[in-house]
Design an enzyme around this catalytic site. Structure first.
Site, short mmCIF file in Angstrom:
data_model
loop_
_atom_site.label_atom_id
_atom_site.label_comp_id
_atom_site.label_asym_id
_atom_site.label_seq_id
_atom_site.Cartn_x
_atom_site.Cartn_y
_atom_site.Cartn_z
N SER A 139 0.74 -1.19 0.19
CA SER A 139 -0.07 -0.04 -0.19
C SER A 139 1.02 1.18 0.06
O SER A 139 2.03 1.37 0.44
CB SER A 139 -0.89 0.07 1.30
OG SER A 139 -1.64 1.22 1.51
N TYR A 152 -1.82 0.30 10.91
CA TYR A 152 -1.87 -0.08 9.32
C TYR A 152 -0.79 0.15 8.64
O TYR A 152 -0.15 -0.65 8.16
CB TYR A 152 -3.31 0.54 8.98
CG TYR A 152 -3.36 0.14 7.33
CD1 TYR A 152 -3.81 -1.33 7.15
CD2 TYR A 152 -3.32 0.95 6.27
CE1 TYR A 152 -3.89 -1.72 5.78
CE2 TYR A 152 -3.59 0.55 4.98
CZ TYR A 152 -3.65 -0.97 4.66
OH TYR A 152 -3.78 -1.22 3.49
P1 NDP Z 1 -11.82 -5.85 0.59
O1 NDP Z 1 -12.02 -5.81 1.91
O2 NDP Z 1 -12.54 -5.77 -0.72
O3 NDP Z 1 -10.95 -7.35 0.47
C1 NDP Z 1 -10.24 -7.70 1.49
C2 NDP Z 1 -9.99 -9.51 1.17
O4 NDP Z 1 -9.14 -9.88 2.34
C3 NDP Z 1 -11.24 -10.17 1.38
O5 NDP Z 1 -11.46 -10.95 0.28
C4 NDP Z 1 -11.26 -10.62 2.80
O6 NDP Z 1 -12.05 -11.88 2.73
C5 NDP Z 1 -9.65 -11.07 2.85
N1 NDP Z 1 -9.38 -11.36 4.13
C6 NDP Z 1 -9.44 -10.20 5.19
N2 NDP Z 1 -9.11 -10.91 6.35
C7 NDP Z 1 -8.78 -12.11 6.11
C8 NDP Z 1 -8.41 -13.28 6.87
N3 NDP Z 1 -8.11 -12.91 8.33
N4 NDP Z 1 -8.18 -14.47 6.46
C9 NDP Z 1 -8.25 -14.50 5.07
N5 NDP Z 1 -8.83 -13.68 4.22
C10 NDP Z 1 -8.86 -12.32 4.67
O7 NDP Z 1 -10.25 -4.90 0.67
P2 NDP Z 1 -9.35 -4.62 -0.70
O8 NDP Z 1 -9.68 -5.35 -1.78
O9 NDP Z 1 -9.10 -3.23 -0.91
O10 NDP Z 1 -7.95 -4.85 -0.13
C11 NDP Z 1 -6.95 -6.24 -0.55
C12 NDP Z 1 -5.61 -5.47 -0.31
O11 NDP Z 1 -5.34 -4.28 -0.74
C13 NDP Z 1 -5.35 -5.75 1.14
O12 NDP Z 1 -4.12 -6.22 1.48
C14 NDP Z 1 -5.41 -3.98 1.32
O13 NDP Z 1 -4.48 -3.54 2.71
C15 NDP Z 1 -4.78 -3.51 0.26
N6 NDP Z 1 -4.71 -2.24 -0.23
C16 NDP Z 1 -6.08 -1.68 -0.30
C17 NDP Z 1 -6.25 -0.37 -0.70
C18 NDP Z 1 -7.70 0.34 -0.73
O14 NDP Z 1 -7.58 1.64 -0.77
N7 NDP Z 1 -8.77 -0.44 -0.87
C19 NDP Z 1 -4.99 0.52 -1.04
C20 NDP Z 1 -3.74 -0.06 -0.73
C21 NDP Z 1 -3.67 -1.50 -0.27
P3 NDP Z 1 -12.81 -12.75 3.78
O15 NDP Z 1 -13.37 -11.62 4.43
O16 NDP Z 1 -13.74 -13.54 2.94
O17 NDP Z 1 -11.89 -13.64 4.29
C1 8X3 Z 2 -5.12 1.63 1.82
C2 8X3 Z 2 -5.02 3.02 1.30
O1 8X3 Z 2 -4.53 5.31 2.20
O2 8X3 Z 2 -6.11 4.12 2.93
O3 8X3 Z 2 -3.98 0.86 2.00
O4 8X3 Z 2 -4.14 3.49 3.65
S1 8X3 Z 2 -4.93 3.96 2.60
#
Ligand code: NDP
Ligand code: 8X3
Length: 253
Positions: A139, A152
């Site tokens: 991220s 985070y």
């Molecule tokens: P979502 O919340 O849409 O997806 C998160 C996914 O992670 C879900 O499929 C969830 O599945 C899975 N997950 C969460 N906790 C667990 C766990 N304990 N065990 C197994 N699976 C888990 O968020 P995003 O798609 O945005 O996030 C995906 C990645 O991208 C993350 O690592 C996030 O930090 C990163 N990211 C996101 C950004 C954003 O702005 N959205 C920006 C930068 C990075 P389930 O609940 O079914 O287990």
């Molecule tokens: C997710 C992006 O800016 O919310 O990693 O941390 S931010």
């Protein structure tokens, strides 16, 4: 070209789901992972029309279950070529002095330790095959620290360090290691961070066009389809309106 197998953690929503859909259309068989089995089943039904899909439901925090899921991959899904370490979330957004220790545990246990457990279980497969590609979803929070992001940001700084460490240690093994570090992506991320507060979650993406999960899926596909001699080691992807964690043009222009 021979089909490759990609294992995607966090494939039940957001970036992971968009990646599963895109890879299914681009010559990959899939192992899709997440805790929500109902969603995994629906996604598998959808994607089985296009490719071979195996579902593996586990919490990445549970190292025994993670290892068991990898040990029990069925014939045809055992040779993981690509691991997308995507599962993760932010839990809460508050000053460190007001932070919730359960939120801290969740972020460290899922974003950092979970990523390590899955990598530890999958790496022997890649090493046996002298090839593989690990894509770690970091991220911008792993490159900068922003107010109230404390733990985070720490978890994603750890992903950044692990990504670099993996690349050093796996040099010469045939396993490539890449990180993609998105800025603001409109997914369920903010609903999780703000514990279901829809108004607060929606506000994160108002006044500008945020990245969509599909935008990051496309970068993942690009990274894993480079020729063998090319490794995209580290990529930061912002929406055009974003210049840093805290500088986002929300004027609606
Ligand atoms: P979502 O919340 O849409 O997806 C998160 C996914 O992670 C879900 O499929 C969830 O599945 C899975 N997950 C969460 N906790 C667990 C766990 N304990 N065990 C197994 N699976 C888990 O968020 P995003 O798609 O945005 O996030 C995906 C990645 O991208 C993350 O690592 C996030 O930090 C990163 N990211 C996101 C950004 C954003 O702005 N959205 C920006 C930068 C990075 P389930 O609940 O079914 O287990
Ligand atoms: C997710 C992006 O800016 O919310 O990693 O941390 S931010």
């Amino acid at each position: 070209m021979q089909k490759r197998i990609a294992l995607i953690t966090g494939a039940t929503s957001g970036i992971g789901l968009a990646t599963a859909r895109l890879l299914a259309k681009n010559n990959f068989d899939l192992v899709i992972c997440g805790r929500r089995t109902d969603r995994l089943d629906d996604i598998a039904t959808e994607l089985k029309a296009i490719t071979n899909v195996h579902t593996a439901s586990f919490d990445v925090r549970d190292k025994e279950k993670v290892q068991e899921a990898i040990n029990n991959l069925p014939t045809g899904f055992k040779k993981i070529d690509v691991l997308v370490n995507n599962a993760g979330n932010a839990h809460g957004l508050s000053p460190v002095q007001e932070g919730d220790v359960d939120d801290w545990d969740a972020m460290i246990d899922i974003n950092v330790k979970g990523l390590l457990y899955v990598s530890k279980a999958v790496l022997p497969i890649m090493l046996r095959n002298d090839s593989g590609h690990i894509v770690n979803i970091g991220s911008i929070a792993g490159k900068e620290v922003y107010p109230n992001g404390n733990v985070y940001c720490a978890s994603k700084h750890a992903v950044d360090a692990i990504n670099n460490g993996m690349r050093l240690d796996l040099n010469g093994t045939g396993v490539r290691v890449s990180a993609i570090n998105p800025g603001l992506v409109e997914t369920e991320f903010s609903m999780v961070r703000f514990k279901g507060d829809e108004t607060r979650s929606k506000a994160v993406y108002e006044g500008y066009k945020a990245l969509q999960a599909e935008d990051i899926a496309e970068t993942i596909l690009f990274v894993i389809t480079r020729p063998n001699h090319v490794n995209i080691s580290d990529m930061v992807v912002f929406p055009s309106a974003q210049a840093s964690s805290t500088i986002v043009d929300k004027s609606g222009k």
